[in-house]
Enzyme design. Structure first.
Site, PDB file in Angstrom:
ATOM      1  N   THR A   1      46.547  49.474  44.672  1.00 19.51           N
ATOM      2  CA  THR A   1      46.585  48.043  44.385  1.00 19.51           C
ATOM      3  C   THR A   1      45.281  47.382  44.800  1.00 19.51           C
ATOM      4  O   THR A   1      44.315  48.047  45.189  1.00 19.51           O
ATOM      5  CB  THR A   1      47.843  47.386  45.007  1.00 19.51           C
ATOM      6  OG1 THR A   1      47.944  46.054  44.497  1.00 19.51           O
ATOM      7  CG2 THR A   1      47.788  47.352  46.522  1.00 19.51           C
TER       8      THR A   1
ATOM      9  N   LYS B   1      41.574  49.117  42.505  1.00 20.32           N
ATOM     10  CA  LYS B   1      41.967  49.721  41.221  1.00 20.32           C
ATOM     11  C   LYS B   1      40.784  50.248  40.410  1.00 20.32           C
ATOM     12  O   LYS B   1      40.956  51.149  39.603  1.00 20.32           O
ATOM     13  CB  LYS B   1      42.763  48.713  40.383  1.00 20.32           C
ATOM     14  CG  LYS B   1      44.150  48.440  40.940  1.00 20.32           C
ATOM     15  CD  LYS B   1      44.950  47.538  40.015  1.00 20.32           C
ATOM     16  CE  LYS B   1      46.285  47.187  40.642  1.00 20.32           C
ATOM     17  NZ  LYS B   1      47.150  46.433  39.727  1.00 20.32           N
TER      18      LYS B   1
ATOM     19  N   ASN C   1      46.128  52.341  38.560  1.00 18.22           N
ATOM     20  CA  ASN C   1      47.086  51.933  39.598  1.00 18.22           C
ATOM     21  C   ASN C   1      48.000  53.073  40.029  1.00 18.22           C
ATOM     22  O   ASN C   1      48.832  52.891  40.916  1.00 18.22           O
ATOM     23  CB  ASN C   1      47.938  50.753  39.130  1.00 18.22           C
ATOM     24  CG  ASN C   1      49.046  51.201  38.219  1.00 18.22           C
ATOM     25  OD1 ASN C   1      48.829  52.002  37.314  1.00 18.22           O
ATOM     26  ND2 ASN C   1      50.240  50.714  38.468  1.00 18.22           N
TER      27      ASN C   1
ATOM     28  N   ALA D   1      43.384  41.232  34.999  1.00 15.47           N
ATOM     29  CA  ALA D   1      44.726  41.418  34.425  1.00 15.47           C
ATOM     30  C   ALA D   1      44.718  41.131  32.923  1.00 15.47           C
ATOM     31  O   ALA D   1      45.211  41.928  32.123  1.00 15.47           O
ATOM     32  CB  ALA D   1      45.728  40.517  35.142  1.00 15.47           C
TER      33      ALA D   1
ATOM     34  N   TYR E   1      55.274  36.787  39.038  1.00 14.36           N
ATOM     35  CA  TYR E   1      56.715  36.776  39.322  1.00 14.36           C
ATOM     36  C   TYR E   1      57.038  36.039  40.621  1.00 14.36           C
ATOM     37  O   TYR E   1      58.180  35.946  41.025  1.00 14.36           O
ATOM     38  CB  TYR E   1      57.303  38.192  39.334  1.00 14.36           C
ATOM     39  CG  TYR E   1      56.577  39.145  40.263  1.00 14.36           C
ATOM     40  CD1 TYR E   1      56.821  39.154  41.634  1.00 14.36           C
ATOM     41  CD2 TYR E   1      55.624  40.024  39.763  1.00 14.36           C
ATOM     42  CE1 TYR E   1      56.153  40.011  42.475  1.00 14.36           C
ATOM     43  CE2 TYR E   1      54.936  40.887  40.597  1.00 14.36           C
ATOM     44  CZ  TYR E   1      55.208  40.880  41.954  1.00 14.36           C
ATOM     45  OH  TYR E   1      54.534  41.725  42.796  1.00 14.36           O
TER      46      TYR E   1
HETATM   47  P1  ATR Z   1      43.123  38.966  38.150  1.00 11.16           P
HETATM   48  O1  ATR Z   1      42.666  40.313  38.612  1.00 11.16           O
HETATM   49  O2  ATR Z   1      44.415  38.499  38.745  1.00 11.16           O
HETATM   50  O3  ATR Z   1      43.097  38.827  36.667  1.00 11.16           O
HETATM   51  P2  ATR Z   1      40.617  37.557  38.289  1.00 11.16           P
HETATM   52  O4  ATR Z   1      39.951  38.744  37.676  1.00 11.16           O
HETATM   53  O5  ATR Z   1      39.968  36.848  39.420  1.00 11.16           O
HETATM   54  O6  ATR Z   1      42.068  37.929  38.779  1.00 11.16           O
HETATM   55  O7  ATR Z   1      40.880  36.521  37.073  1.00 11.16           O
HETATM   56  C1  ATR Z   1      41.464  35.275  37.281  1.00 11.16           C
HETATM   57  C2  ATR Z   1      41.681  34.595  35.934  1.00 11.16           C
HETATM   58  O8  ATR Z   1      42.295  33.315  36.184  1.00 11.16           O
HETATM   59  C3  ATR Z   1      40.402  34.293  35.165  1.00 11.16           C
HETATM   60  O9  ATR Z   1      40.681  34.276  33.784  1.00 11.16           O
HETATM   61  C4  ATR Z   1      40.059  32.882  35.673  1.00 11.16           C
HETATM   62  O10 ATR Z   1      39.229  32.131  34.799  1.00 11.16           O
HETATM   63  P3  ATR Z   1      37.616  32.274  34.892  1.00 11.16           P
HETATM   64  O11 ATR Z   1      37.290  33.533  34.171  1.00 11.16           O
HETATM   65  O12 ATR Z   1      37.117  31.060  34.201  1.00 11.16           O
HETATM   66  O13 ATR Z   1      37.287  32.314  36.348  1.00 11.16           O
HETATM   67  C5  ATR Z   1      41.444  32.289  35.708  1.00 11.16           C
HETATM   68  N1  ATR Z   1      41.503  31.123  36.616  1.00 11.16           N
HETATM   69  C6  ATR Z   1      41.568  31.150  37.952  1.00 11.16           C
HETATM   70  N2  ATR Z   1      41.652  29.885  38.455  1.00 11.16           N
HETATM   71  C7  ATR Z   1      41.646  29.063  37.375  1.00 11.16           C
HETATM   72  C8  ATR Z   1      41.737  27.649  37.209  1.00 11.16           C
HETATM   73  N3  ATR Z   1      41.852  26.828  38.254  1.00 11.16           N
HETATM   74  N4  ATR Z   1      41.731  27.153  35.955  1.00 11.16           N
HETATM   75  C9  ATR Z   1      41.622  27.973  34.879  1.00 11.16           C
HETATM   76  N5  ATR Z   1      41.545  29.307  34.968  1.00 11.16           N
HETATM   77  C10 ATR Z   1      41.556  29.853  36.195  1.00 11.16           C
END
Ligand code: ATR
Length: 288
Positions: free
Chosen positions: A67, A71, A92, A135, A229
């Site tokens: 996790t 990953k 994973n 994700a 979730y």
């Molecule tokens: P994960 O591994 O959970 O996907 P991540 O790679 O950090 O985590 O990605 C987070 C996602 O949530 C991204 O699409 C991010 O948008 P950006 O690419 O613009 O950063 C989005 N995200 C996080 N906070 C956000 C916010 N306040 N408003 C809009 N999008 C957000």
């Protein structure tokens, strides 16, 4: 169950691992299927992933889940990697083979199986995907692989969505993913879509947040699937329902990614009846 000299061990490596629900999945399955196997969390400090994988091999651990935040990093320490996991760039699940571990991505196969269990189709569909992080990127690969017709990938940062689109379209040999900014959602053609929520917005404790709050958007959604979730019902899910759509959270994805890992480790197939029993045990952690 009785732990004895023949008990096989599986576990989870990550940092942190304290809040994991995976032991519920695997130890319940081992009990139901009568397998002499236990599943335990193993916290791994940053910089020690290679040691952890080598140590697991030396100890002949049957398999590991991986996790956050390892990953991608773990890929460098594997003997072999499954194609979907390779394309996504995230693993994973590790399965012990002769000479080392083989890596899989059961998160995405788990999402797919969760969707099948809810009668949600990907093949031939036009899909809206919110987010372009780790994700959402994996979901985009899954959608392309499973034959989606088009994926509108909406993200706060356009460049990230564009990068993912280039990568997925190249891997699939088709123009499937179409990158957009979140606020451009009104440019999506009229119709009803499956929308997959793959951003981190709405995750506990920020339960009142949703990445889009404009109802005009939710009128276009027949089904909303949130990968989150916790909370049980996200603000995104409530918007979908308020506009007449069906909404699902990510708990079945968690369930099935675990079941697929269990199936790989034990070379069995878990029945839907047993999947349901495990699901109820997981659900008890959220709803009274
Ligand atoms: P994960 O591994 O959970 O996907 P991540 O790679 O950090 O985590 O990605 C987070 C996602 O949530 C991204 O699409 C991010 O948008 P950006 O690419 O613009 O950063 C989005 N995200 C996080 N906070 C956000 C916010 N306040 N408003 C809009 N999008 C957000």
């Amino acid at each position: 169950m009785e732990i004895n000299g023949r008990t096989r061990t599986c576990g989870l490596i990550g940092h942190p691992v304290e809040h994991t629900l995976s032991p519920v999945i695997h130890n319940t399955l081992a009990g139901l299927l009568g397998h002499n196997m236990v599943y335990v969390p193993f916290p791994v400090e940053p910089g020690r992933v290679q040691d952890a994988v080598n140590g697991a091999d030396a100890l002949q651990l049957l398999g590991l889940n991986v996790t956050v935040p390892y990953k991608s990093e773990v890929i460098g320490f594997l003997q072999e990697i499954d194609r979907l996991a390779y394309n996504i760039g995230a693993v994973n699940t590790l399965v012990r083979t002769e000479g080392g571990y083989k890596g899989y991505n059961t998160d995405m196969e788990g999402l797919y199986r969760a969707m099948i269990s809810e009668d949600i189709k990907i093949a031939g569909e036009q899909i809206i995907l919110l987010g372009a992080g780790g994700a959402a990127r994996a979901v985009a690969h899954l959608c392309a692989l499973k034959g989606a017709e088009k994926v509108y990938m909406l993200n706060r940062t356009f460049d990230k969505a564009e990068q993912v689109a280039v990568e997925v379209n190249r891997a699939s040999g088709k123009d499937v993913v179409y990158p957009m900014l979140l606020q451009e959602h009104d440019k999506i053609p009229a119709g009803k879509y499956l929308a997959i929520q793959g951003t981190s917005v709405g995750l506990s404790p920020y339960v009142e947040e949703a990445v889009i709050s404009d109802r005009v958007f939710y009128e276009k959604v027949h089904t909303g699937f949130d990968l989150i979730y916790n909370p049980w019902e996200t603000r995104f899910m409530r918007y979908v329902q308020e506009c007449g759509g069906k909404a699902y959270n990510g708990l079945k994805m968690l369930l099935y990614q675990g079941i697929i890992a269990y199936e790989l480790w034990n070379e069995v197939s878990v029945s839907e009846q047993n999947a349901h029993i495990v699901y109820e045990r997981l659900r008890a952690h959220f709803v009274q």
